[in-house]
Enzyme design. Structure first.
Site, PDB file in Angstrom:
ATOM      1  N   ASP A   1       0.844  -1.197   0.000  1.00 34.17           N
ATOM      2  CA  ASP A   1       0.000   0.000   0.000  1.00 34.17           C
ATOM      3  C   ASP A   1       0.883   1.253   0.000  1.00 34.17           C
ATOM      4  O   ASP A   1       1.616   1.493   0.969  1.00 34.17           O
ATOM      5  CB  ASP A   1      -0.895  -0.034   1.249  1.00 34.17           C
ATOM      6  CG  ASP A   1      -2.057   0.935   1.152  1.00 34.17           C
ATOM      7  OD1 ASP A   1      -2.072   1.770   0.232  1.00 34.17           O
ATOM      8  OD2 ASP A   1      -2.956   0.851   2.015  1.00 34.17           O
ATOM      9  N   ASP A   2       0.824   2.001  -1.071  1.00 37.42           N
ATOM     10  CA  ASP A   2       1.615   3.246  -1.198  1.00 37.42           C
ATOM     11  C   ASP A   2       3.114   3.000  -1.328  1.00 37.42           C
ATOM     12  O   ASP A   2       3.918   3.876  -0.997  1.00 37.42           O
ATOM     13  CB  ASP A   2       1.401   4.198  -0.011  1.00 37.42           C
ATOM     14  CG  ASP A   2      -0.012   4.752   0.093  1.00 37.42           C
ATOM     15  OD1 ASP A   2      -0.880   4.335  -0.693  1.00 37.42           O
ATOM     16  OD2 ASP A   2      -0.239   5.615   0.969  1.00 37.42           O
TER      17      ASP A   2
ATOM     18  N   CYS B   1      -5.945   4.390  -3.318  1.00 43.84           N
ATOM     19  CA  CYS B   1      -6.271   2.994  -2.955  1.00 43.84           C
ATOM     20  C   CYS B   1      -7.541   2.394  -3.551  1.00 43.84           C
ATOM     21  O   CYS B   1      -7.491   1.406  -4.279  1.00 43.84           O
ATOM     22  CB  CYS B   1      -6.402   2.885  -1.447  1.00 43.84           C
ATOM     23  SG  CYS B   1      -5.002   3.516  -0.533  1.00 43.84           S
TER      24      CYS B   1
ATOM     25  N   ARG C   1      -8.081  -0.839  -6.259  1.00 44.31           N
ATOM     26  CA  ARG C   1      -8.560  -2.142  -5.789  1.00 44.31           C
ATOM     27  C   ARG C   1      -9.820  -2.571  -6.540  1.00 44.31           C
ATOM     28  O   ARG C   1      -9.998  -3.756  -6.856  1.00 44.31           O
ATOM     29  CB  ARG C   1      -8.821  -2.085  -4.277  1.00 44.31           C
ATOM     30  CG  ARG C   1      -7.522  -2.120  -3.503  1.00 44.31           C
ATOM     31  CD  ARG C   1      -7.608  -1.472  -2.139  1.00 44.31           C
ATOM     32  NE  ARG C   1      -6.310  -0.881  -1.829  1.00 44.31           N
ATOM     33  CZ  ARG C   1      -5.318  -1.522  -1.218  1.00 44.31           C
ATOM     34  NH1 ARG C   1      -5.491  -2.737  -0.779  1.00 44.31           N
ATOM     35  NH2 ARG C   1      -4.158  -0.934  -1.038  1.00 44.31           N
TER      36      ARG C   1
ATOM     37  N   LYS D   1      -6.153  -5.608   3.677  1.00 50.85           N
ATOM     38  CA  LYS D   1      -7.008  -4.442   3.432  1.00 50.85           C
ATOM     39  C   LYS D   1      -8.030  -4.670   2.314  1.00 50.85           C
ATOM     40  O   LYS D   1      -7.672  -5.108   1.230  1.00 50.85           O
ATOM     41  CB  LYS D   1      -6.082  -3.269   3.077  1.00 50.85           C
ATOM     42  CG  LYS D   1      -6.756  -2.048   2.487  1.00 50.85           C
ATOM     43  CD  LYS D   1      -5.797  -0.880   2.496  1.00 50.85           C
ATOM     44  CE  LYS D   1      -6.263   0.256   1.602  1.00 50.85           C
ATOM     45  NZ  LYS D   1      -5.430   1.454   1.765  1.00 50.85           N
TER      46      LYS D   1
ATOM     47  N   HIS E   1     -11.153  -2.126   1.593  1.00 49.77           N
ATOM     48  CA  HIS E   1     -11.274  -0.733   1.165  1.00 49.77           C
ATOM     49  C   HIS E   1     -12.134  -0.482  -0.070  1.00 49.77           C
ATOM     50  O   HIS E   1     -11.924   0.492  -0.809  1.00 49.77           O
ATOM     51  CB  HIS E   1      -9.879  -0.100   0.956  1.00 49.77           C
ATOM     52  CG  HIS E   1      -9.914   1.388   1.169  1.00 49.77           C
ATOM     53  ND1 HIS E   1      -8.869   2.227   0.797  1.00 49.77           N
ATOM     54  CD2 HIS E   1     -10.871   2.192   1.693  1.00 49.77           C
ATOM     55  CE1 HIS E   1      -9.182   3.471   1.106  1.00 49.77           C
ATOM     56  NE2 HIS E   1     -10.393   3.470   1.649  1.00 49.77           N
TER      57      HIS E   1
ATOM     58  N   SER F   1      -3.436  -1.074  17.329  1.00 52.34           N
ATOM     59  CA  SER F   1      -4.789  -1.093  17.919  1.00 52.34           C
ATOM     60  C   SER F   1      -5.866  -1.438  16.889  1.00 52.34           C
ATOM     61  O   SER F   1      -6.999  -1.730  17.255  1.00 52.34           O
ATOM     62  CB  SER F   1      -5.104   0.265  18.549  1.00 52.34           C
ATOM     63  OG  SER F   1      -5.232   1.256  17.544  1.00 52.34           O
TER      64      SER F   1
ATOM     65  N   HIS G   1       1.765   2.290   4.175  1.00 55.65           N
ATOM     66  CA  HIS G   1       0.787   3.372   4.377  1.00 55.65           C
ATOM     67  C   HIS G   1       0.871   3.870   5.825  1.00 55.65           C
ATOM     68  O   HIS G   1       1.188   3.098   6.723  1.00 55.65           O
ATOM     69  CB  HIS G   1      -0.617   2.814   4.103  1.00 55.65           C
ATOM     70  CG  HIS G   1      -1.668   3.854   3.882  1.00 55.65           C
ATOM     71  ND1 HIS G   1      -2.054   4.738   4.868  1.00 55.65           N
ATOM     72  CD2 HIS G   1      -2.419   4.151   2.792  1.00 55.65           C
ATOM     73  CE1 HIS G   1      -2.993   5.537   4.387  1.00 55.65           C
ATOM     74  NE2 HIS G   1      -3.238   5.205   3.123  1.00 55.65           N
TER      75      HIS G   1
ATOM     76  N   ASP H   1      -0.204  -0.568  -4.845  1.00 54.15           N
ATOM     77  CA  ASP H   1      -1.525  -0.085  -5.269  1.00 54.15           C
ATOM     78  C   ASP H   1      -1.513   1.349  -5.773  1.00 54.15           C
ATOM     79  O   ASP H   1      -2.503   1.828  -6.328  1.00 54.15           O
ATOM     80  CB  ASP H   1      -2.553  -0.233  -4.137  1.00 54.15           C
ATOM     81  CG  ASP H   1      -2.374   0.821  -3.058  1.00 54.15           C
ATOM     82  OD1 ASP H   1      -1.228   1.245  -2.807  1.00 54.15           O
ATOM     83  OD2 ASP H   1      -3.383   1.233  -2.458  1.00 54.15           O
ATOM     84  N   ASN H   2      -0.419   2.051  -5.533  1.00 54.20           N
ATOM     85  CA  ASN H   2      -0.217   3.410  -6.074  1.00 54.20           C
ATOM     86  C   ASN H   2       1.180   3.846  -5.664  1.00 54.20           C
ATOM     87  O   ASN H   2       1.855   3.153  -4.900  1.00 54.20           O
ATOM     88  CB  ASN H   2      -1.287   4.413  -5.582  1.00 54.20           C
ATOM     89  CG  ASN H   2      -1.482   4.445  -4.096  1.00 54.20           C
ATOM     90  OD1 ASN H   2      -2.520   4.010  -3.600  1.00 54.20           O
ATOM     91  ND2 ASN H   2      -0.511   4.937  -3.350  1.00 54.20           N
TER      92      ASN H   2
ATOM     93  N   LYS I   1       1.801   9.841  -4.841  1.00 59.36           N
ATOM     94  CA  LYS I   1       0.451   9.311  -4.683  1.00 59.36           C
ATOM     95  C   LYS I   1      -0.576  10.438  -4.876  1.00 59.36           C
ATOM     96  O   LYS I   1      -0.364  11.549  -4.370  1.00 59.36           O
ATOM     97  CB  LYS I   1       0.309   8.743  -3.258  1.00 59.36           C
ATOM     98  CG  LYS I   1      -1.092   8.324  -2.895  1.00 59.36           C
ATOM     99  CD  LYS I   1      -1.187   7.850  -1.453  1.00 59.36           C
ATOM    100  CE  LYS I   1      -2.614   7.407  -1.144  1.00 59.36           C
ATOM    101  NZ  LYS I   1      -2.764   6.916   0.232  1.00 59.36           N
TER     102      LYS I   1
HETATM  103 CA   LIG Z   1      -2.637   3.098  -1.423  1.00 59.26          CA
END
Ligand SMILES: [Ca+2]
Length: 451
Positions: A49-50, A89, A93, A144, A146, A175, A228, A293-294, A309
């Protein structure tokens, strides 16, 4: 034919060119020969991711060590011209899942935690998981999602037999609280909290899935969170606490340190996934694909590319990608073919010997011949649209429209997009603008947006 309308019925489904009867809602096939079953290689799709074009060792990063991704590239194929369908994102996807431009299903922007809790990708959209499930694959997603928050948009409703992970754009790595303050860790359609560092949990569930399904064809989709934000390593404190309380947020050099660790922990996890496949003797019958993804934010690196991004400069969507399949993909291959994330749907269906439902028009193309037989892809024009930016790609030519500015680049000579040739090549500008306008008309027809 409406695929979903027929899910509870016996339908005709073409497998390997032969029509066989498949009982669709249980994913079990009737009438397949044992020979056909051995022809169903496993599929593992891992997405960062990113992660930027310059964030991986084999793409030139000196700061970040990624020995396991590098080993996949050395033993398989590295893409120099792979692109996500969007510089953010959710749309990427949606395109990856459906094999079509995301404009067709109306997921053109980020499905954000605060404002779009009731939005999601329409269930009528056909995902690669559904097509593989029809072919008798067991399908899992860990990480993920999303493309929809509410349980009605859950991966379990889109062809995935197993889901553990989060549905928002990002969670606290410790968390598992999302940006809007909601706990966001699911097991299928229910929230089931679990302790652990997000990246390690994704790896753990991926390994467990492979071990449990080693004797049947499986498709494992591992959309990682790294790198990310929030920028947190394994030992860093949570930033988001229960009851809306805030913990300490990484700053400055801490971000640089955490970012590196986040990519390296993901790489370590990829190594463990590959090791599991090897240990179980599945390496030669498992296709592994890794991509982002980007492009990276300013906290990462897009190498020599311009932009980050969220923009349609190359840095926003040209990202690392590697394919690995011993015995099928020649080791150490580097390809300059222009490929988009949406091509993976047709590719995975082809690898599995599955045919998408009749009447479903994919925008992506099957990469299998290119991957395993060094075949050229057909010439095509490719499109991106995000917010006020649009881009068109045809061979080396890239038209980039940013608000009122028209830019034309020859990426073979100018990958960093420094020399705007729009004024000297007006005919090329016109040609690409015309193709863009025809594409925009075409994809906006029949858009299904759930809001
Ligand atoms: Ca992303």
């Amino acid at each position: 034919m409406n695929f979903k309308m027929n899910r509870r019925e016996f339908i005709k489904f073409a497998i390997g060119g032969t029509a066989v009867v498949v009982m669709s809602n249980y994913g079990c096939s009737v009438g397949e020969s044992s020979k056909a079953i051995t022809k169903r290689p496993n599929i593992i799709l891992i997405m960062a991711d990113d992660l930027g074009y310059g964030d991986v060792g084999c793409y030139g990063s000196k700061k970040i060590q990624t020995p396991n991704i590098d080993a996949l590239a050395r033993g398989g194929m590295k893409f120099t011209d792979y692109h996500s369908n969007c510089p953010v994102c959710s749309p990427t996807r949606a395109a990856l899942l459906t094999g079509r431009y995301q404009q067709r299903c109306g997921i053109e922007g980020v499905v954000t935690a605060a404002k779009h809790r009731h939005t999601g990708m329409a269930l009528e959209e056909v995902t690669f998981a559904e097509v593989l499930k029809e072919r008798g694959y067991v399908t899992g997603i860990f990480g993920k999602w999303h493309v929809g928050y509410n349980a009605e948009f859950n991966p379990a409703r889109q062809g995935f037999d197993e889901f553990i992970g989060y549905v928002s754009g990002n969670v606290d790595y410790h968390s598992h609280i999302d940006q809007a303050g909601f706990e966001d860790w699911w097991k299928n359609c229910e929230k089931v909290p679990e302790e652990g560092y997000c990246t390690d949990l994704i790896t753990k569930h991926g390994i467990d899935f492979i071990e449990r399904h080693k004797d049947e064809p499986f498709c494992l989709y591992l959309p990682h969170e790294a790198p990310h934000y929030p920028y947190q390593g394994r030992e860093d404190p949570p930033e988001r606490l229960s009851g809306g309380r805030k913990g300490r947020k990484a700053k400055g050099k801490e971000i640089v340190r955490a970012y590196k660790e986040m990519v390296e922990v993901m790489d370590e996890g990829i190594g463990r996934i590959v090791e599991t496949v090897r240990r179980l003797g599945l390496e030669r019958k498992t296709f592994i694909f890794f991509c982002s993804d980007n492009g990276a934010t300013r906290n990462g690196s897009n190498g020599i590319l311009s932009g980050y991004k969220g923009s349609l400069w190359e840095g926003g969507h040209r990202v690392p990608a590697v394919a690995y399949w011993p015995g099928r993909i020649k080791a150490g291959t580097i390809t300059d073919e222009t490929v988009l994330g949406m091509d993976l749907f047709a590719t995975m269906a082809s690898i599995a010997g599955a045919k998408p439902p009749a009447g479903l028009r994919l925008d992506g193309v099957d990469l299998l011949g290119m991957l395993t037989e060094d075949r050229k892809l057909p010439e095509r024009t490719l499109f991106w649209r995000y917010r006020k930016e649009k881009a068109v790609r045809k061979g080396p030519w890239k038209l980039l429209l940013q608000r009122n500015q028209v830019k034309l680049y020859n990426l073979d000579e100018d990958l960093a997009e420094k020399k705007n040739l729009a004024k000297t090549r007006p005919a090329m500008v016109k040609k690409l603008e015309d193709e863009l306008s025809a594409w925009e008309q075409e994809v906006s027809a029949g858009v299904k947006l759930r809001a």
